[in-house]
Scaffold this active site. Structure first.
Site, short mmCIF file in Angstrom:
data_model
loop_
_atom_site.label_atom_id
_atom_site.label_comp_id
_atom_site.label_asym_id
_atom_site.label_seq_id
_atom_site.Cartn_x
_atom_site.Cartn_y
_atom_site.Cartn_z
N THR A 129 -6.40 31.43 13.01
CA THR A 129 -7.28 30.80 14.00
C THR A 129 -7.64 29.36 13.63
O THR A 129 -7.82 29.04 12.46
CB THR A 129 -8.58 31.63 14.12
OG1 THR A 129 -8.22 32.98 14.40
CG2 THR A 129 -9.48 31.10 15.22
N ALA A 133 -7.64 26.81 18.70
CA ALA A 133 -6.61 27.84 18.91
C ALA A 133 -7.14 29.18 18.42
O ALA A 133 -7.02 29.51 17.25
CB ALA A 133 -5.32 27.47 18.18
N ARG A 247 -4.25 45.72 14.39
CA ARG A 247 -5.10 46.21 15.48
C ARG A 247 -5.48 47.66 15.25
O ARG A 247 -6.59 48.09 15.59
CB ARG A 247 -4.41 46.00 16.83
CG ARG A 247 -4.38 44.55 17.20
CD ARG A 247 -3.68 44.28 18.51
NE ARG A 247 -3.77 42.87 18.83
CZ ARG A 247 -3.00 42.25 19.72
NH1 ARG A 247 -2.06 42.92 20.36
NH2 ARG A 247 -3.16 40.96 19.96
N ARG A 272 -36.25 65.18 15.51
CA ARG A 272 -37.27 64.52 16.32
C ARG A 272 -37.70 65.43 17.47
O ARG A 272 -36.89 65.75 18.37
CB ARG A 272 -36.71 63.21 16.88
CG ARG A 272 -37.67 62.44 17.74
CD ARG A 272 -38.77 61.84 16.90
NE ARG A 272 -39.63 60.97 17.69
CZ ARG A 272 -40.78 60.51 17.24
NH1 ARG A 272 -41.23 60.83 16.03
NH2 ARG A 272 -41.52 59.71 18.00
N GLY A 346 -37.96 53.66 18.63
CA GLY A 346 -38.51 52.54 17.84
C GLY A 346 -37.93 52.49 16.44
O GLY A 346 -37.71 51.41 15.88
N GLU A 369 -9.19 39.88 15.60
CA GLU A 369 -7.86 40.46 15.83
C GLU A 369 -7.56 40.61 17.32
O GLU A 369 -6.85 41.53 17.72
CB GLU A 369 -7.69 41.80 15.11
CG GLU A 369 -7.32 41.65 13.65
CD GLU A 369 -6.11 40.74 13.49
OE1 GLU A 369 -6.33 39.58 13.08
OE2 GLU A 369 -4.98 41.16 13.77
N GLY A 370 -8.12 39.72 18.12
CA GLY A 370 -7.89 39.73 19.56
C GLY A 370 -9.08 40.33 20.28
O GLY A 370 -9.47 41.47 20.01
C1 LIG Z 1 -16.39 37.10 11.55
C2 LIG Z 1 -15.02 36.64 11.97
C3 LIG Z 1 -13.94 36.84 11.14
C4 LIG Z 1 -12.66 36.39 11.51
N1 LIG Z 1 -11.62 36.51 10.64
C5 LIG Z 1 -10.43 35.88 10.92
C6 LIG Z 1 -9.39 35.84 9.95
O1 LIG Z 1 -9.51 36.38 8.84
N2 LIG Z 1 -8.26 35.15 10.25
C7 LIG Z 1 -8.08 34.53 11.46
O2 LIG Z 1 -7.03 33.93 11.66
N3 LIG Z 1 -9.05 34.57 12.42
C8 LIG Z 1 -10.22 35.22 12.16
N4 LIG Z 1 -11.23 35.25 13.11
C9 LIG Z 1 -11.01 34.60 14.40
C10 LIG Z 1 -10.91 35.59 15.56
O3 LIG Z 1 -9.70 36.27 15.52
C11 LIG Z 1 -11.13 34.77 16.85
O4 LIG Z 1 -12.49 34.40 16.88
C12 LIG Z 1 -10.75 35.53 18.10
O5 LIG Z 1 -9.37 35.71 18.17
C13 LIG Z 1 -11.22 34.81 19.37
O6 LIG Z 1 -10.88 33.48 19.36
P1 LIG Z 1 -12.02 32.37 19.68
O7 LIG Z 1 -13.17 32.65 18.80
O8 LIG Z 1 -11.38 31.03 19.61
O9 LIG Z 1 -12.45 32.68 21.16
P2 LIG Z 1 -11.75 32.16 22.50
O10 LIG Z 1 -10.29 32.40 22.43
O11 LIG Z 1 -12.21 30.79 22.83
O12 LIG Z 1 -12.38 33.19 23.54
C14 LIG Z 1 -13.69 33.04 24.07
C15 LIG Z 1 -13.85 34.06 25.20
O13 LIG Z 1 -12.90 33.77 26.24
C16 LIG Z 1 -12.09 34.91 26.51
N5 LIG Z 1 -10.74 34.39 26.78
C17 LIG Z 1 -9.94 33.71 25.93
N6 LIG Z 1 -8.77 33.40 26.54
C18 LIG Z 1 -8.86 33.87 27.80
C19 LIG Z 1 -7.97 33.84 28.92
N7 LIG Z 1 -6.78 33.25 28.87
N8 LIG Z 1 -8.38 34.44 30.06
C20 LIG Z 1 -9.58 35.05 30.14
N9 LIG Z 1 -10.46 35.09 29.11
C21 LIG Z 1 -10.09 34.51 27.96
C22 LIG Z 1 -12.16 35.74 25.24
O14 LIG Z 1 -11.91 37.11 25.49
C23 LIG Z 1 -13.59 35.49 24.80
O15 LIG Z 1 -14.45 36.35 25.50
C24 LIG Z 1 -12.49 35.73 12.76
C25 LIG Z 1 -13.59 35.57 13.61
C26 LIG Z 1 -14.85 35.99 13.23
C27 LIG Z 1 -16.01 35.73 14.14
#
Ligand SMILES: Cc1cc2nc3c(=O)[nH]c(=O)nc-3n(C[C@H](O)[C@H](O)[C@H](O)COP(=O)(O)OP(=O)(O)OC[C@H]3O[C@@H](n4cnc5c(N)ncnc54)[C@H](O)[C@@H]3O)c2cc1C
Length: 545
Positions: A129, A133, A247, A272, A346, A369-370
């Site tokens: 990520t 992207a 996944r 309870r 509560g 992971e998506g």
């Molecule tokens: C605690 C944590 C740990 C993580 N660990 C890792 C890691 O180890 N390695 C790594 O590579 N990444 C990691 N990630 C990243 C994670 O995989 C991404 O945050 C995730 O894939 C979503 O990407 P984004 O945050 O850019 O959200 P965005 O892609 O900007 O999405 C924002 C919202 O828009 C929606 N959306 C996005 N595209 C579309 C579309 N085309 N049409 C309609 N809706 C859409 C999404 O469902 C979401 O609700 C981590 C994230 C967190 C918060």
């Protein structure tokens, strides 16, 4: 892929639970989470072969590992998540970080890097990520510029930024996705490489015992043999291949955390007393806050086990099945934890009772992971293609198989699942004729409907032929759950299908009949009785201590 023998897996799960009982009582978990502290000593214990040696699980035996498969990963991930999802994420990050190696590295690279992991217990991180992207990995901007000597590429200089990387600030080794001239490619980068720095830990809503940090790469040099697979341009294909496994792991996290919250609620409900009796005897409570969650979680488990067995049988390209498993299990886990807070009233809202922590922790599983929306999209796109390629036979053939199961085992809801699958085929065909998927919302809703219909068929099949031993529930409870889930699925395909098709302007006045709406309503007969049975079985399976 190999699989551990059943005794070995049980031994690992037992050791893990005993370790948690001794070292990770709720007070310790709360201390880690309030202090937002990466538990380095605990992670080292978990990786110590003399104690548990968790990092060895996915490493092939020839490289000093245990040679575990997808089924083993699911069971261990579920158990880890039931203990603490932050710690589980630290472990996952190493599995995840080594996955590009597992699926894409050359034989020499695997031998060198996986043997070193087995020996040294490195922490890994997976750097895909970027700030711009996330869901759309194709938009990545990190670059890997070749360095040539005498006309031969001897190394790469990597520049860019990675965002939200689990273990980002604490890993020893990183797999980094970057754009090489031949396309996106994975590289192995070591901690301490010149030009490589990490950001401060992110202050998160949950999984606060995990470290999440940004990575900054400025002209970081790696030798050419750090290009995973030795060929440029395979990165997105490798990332896709990794999804089948990762996944499934996150699906198991949803399952483990969701069940942990639900077990706490089931136990609490027996102690309870309100309104003259224990809450566990009040339908308005059990049939809203407990039973539907248990059903959704077990439906997801049936699908997870099916995918794990197929992966272990050597099938590849199960990214869509991984998506169905992740989508349902993480949404089910998130909902179960939310309802557990309500079920504890509560007390549920205070830290001491742990369910509010589980709720904050499990929330991430519908994002990393998506996201759930990307899962809906993935599922819908793939099954849409299957519908078109098979000229509508994909779900009709599956329905015929469910009918056969119903003929042999009439008590597991397979007949209803068959109706759901047939209605789904009709819905997809109507969507094709009226071009309804021009609306992105309709496409995504189809993803959700598909997930329900497929899990209904799988849950029925497995409740009859291979009831899980992992949930602690009796086969007759699983049968009742499969019936309840099949009723839900048949109702969703008909009701939601009709709703969104009509909302998007479908043109067939006979669609209601084709989607079997009347049959879906009639199928609800017996629902409350089945829920009564499940409610009392849950109490038997998880008595108050
Ligand atoms: C605690 C944590 C740990 C993580 N660990 C890792 C890691 O180890 N390695 C790594 O590579 N990444 C990691 N990630 C990243 C994670 O995989 C991404 O945050 C995730 O894939 C979503 O990407 P984004 O945050 O850019 O959200 P965005 O892609 O900007 O999405 C924002 C919202 O828009 C929606 N959306 C996005 N595209 C579309 C579309 N085309 N049409 C309609 N809706 C859409 C999404 O469902 C979401 O609700 C981590 C994230 C967190 C918060």
């Amino acid at each position: 892929m190999a699989r551990l023998d059943a005794d070995m897996l049980e031994q690992i799960l037992t050791t893990l639970r005993e370790y948690a009982q001794q070292n990770l009582p709720p007070s310790k978990l709360l201390e880690l989470e309030i202090g937002h502290e990466f538990p380095e000593r605990i992670m080292k214990d978990l990786y110590d072969p003399g104690q548990i040696g968790l990092h060895l699980l996915t490493i092939p035996e020839e490289f000093g590992g245990l040679g575990g498969g997808a089924y083993d990963i699911y069971r261990v991930s579920e158990a880890m998540a039931a203990i603490d999802l932050g710690i589980a994420t630290g472990v996952l990050a190493t599995f995840l970080g080594t996955d590009p190696i597992n699926v894409g590295a050359t034989a020499e690279q695997k031998a060198e890097w996986l043997s070193a992991l087995a020996e040294h217990g490195h922490f890994y991180a997976y750097g895909a990520t970027e700030p711009q992207a996330g869901s759309d990995l194709g938009a990545l901007t990190t670059t890997a510029m070749p360095v040539a000597e005498g006309g031969k590429v001897v190394g790469y200089r990597i520049s860019g930024r990675k965002q939200w990387i689990s273990n980002g600030g604490v890993a020893d080794r990183y797999t980094i996705l970057a754009n090489a001239p031949g396309g996106p490619s994975w590289f192995l980068v070591d901690k301490g490489a010149e030009g490589f720095t990490t950001g401060k830990p992110e202050d998160k809503h949950g999984i606060r015992a995990s470290n999440t940090a940004a990575l900054f790469l400025e002209n970081v040099y790696v030798p050419a043999d750090r290009l995973i697979g030795a060929v440029e341009g395979k990165g997105l294909v490798q990332a896709q291949a990794v999804f089948g496994y990762t996944r499934l792991m996150v699906a198991a996290f949803g399952l483990g955390a969701g069940w942990e919250a639900l077990r706490r609620a089931v136990r609490y409900s027996q102690e309870r007393v309100q309104g003259g009796g224990p809450l566990s005897q009040k339908q308005g409570y059990t049939h809203k806050l407990l039973v539907p969650n248990a059903v959704r979680l077990e439906a997801a488990r049936a699908y997870i086990e099916w995918v794990a067995e197929r992966l272990d049988g050597g099938e590849e390209d199960l990214a869509t099945e991984g998506a169905v498993a992740k989508y349902l299990a993480t949404e089910a886990g998130n909902r179960a934890a939310e309802d557990a807070i309500q079920a504890l009233g509560g007390y549920g809202y205070t830290r001491e009772y742990m369910v509010e922590k589980i709720k904050r922790d499990v929330r991430i599983t519908t994002i990393y992971e998506g996201t759930s929306e990307i899962m809906e999209w993935t599922i819908a796109r793939d099954r849409w293609q299957q519908h078109l390629k098979s000229r509508g036979r994909y779900y009709l053939d599956w329905a015929a198989r469910a009918d056969e199961r119903h003929a042999q085992s009439p008590n597991v809801g397979a007949g209803l699942a068959a109706t759901a699958l047939r209605s789904l085929a009709a819905l997809l065909e109507r969507a094709r004729l009226d071009r309804l998927t021009r609306n992105q919302h309709v496409l995504f809703r189809l993803g959700e409907i598909v997930a329900y219909a497929e899990t209904a068929a799988l849950f029925a099949e497995r409740a009859a032929a291979a009831p899980t031993k992992a949930s602690g529930l009796e086969p007759r409870t699983l049968e009742a759950m499969a019936r309840v889930h099949a009723r839900e699925a048949v109702f969703r395909v008909a009701g939601d299908g009709l709703r969104w098709a009509t909302g998007a302007g479908q043109t067939d006045p006979g669609l209601k009949q084709q989607l079997c709406l009347d049959a879906a309503v009639a199928a609800q007969a017996g629902l409350v009785e089945d829920m009564d049975r499940i409610a009392s079985d849950l109490v038997r399976a998880f008595p108050a201590k």
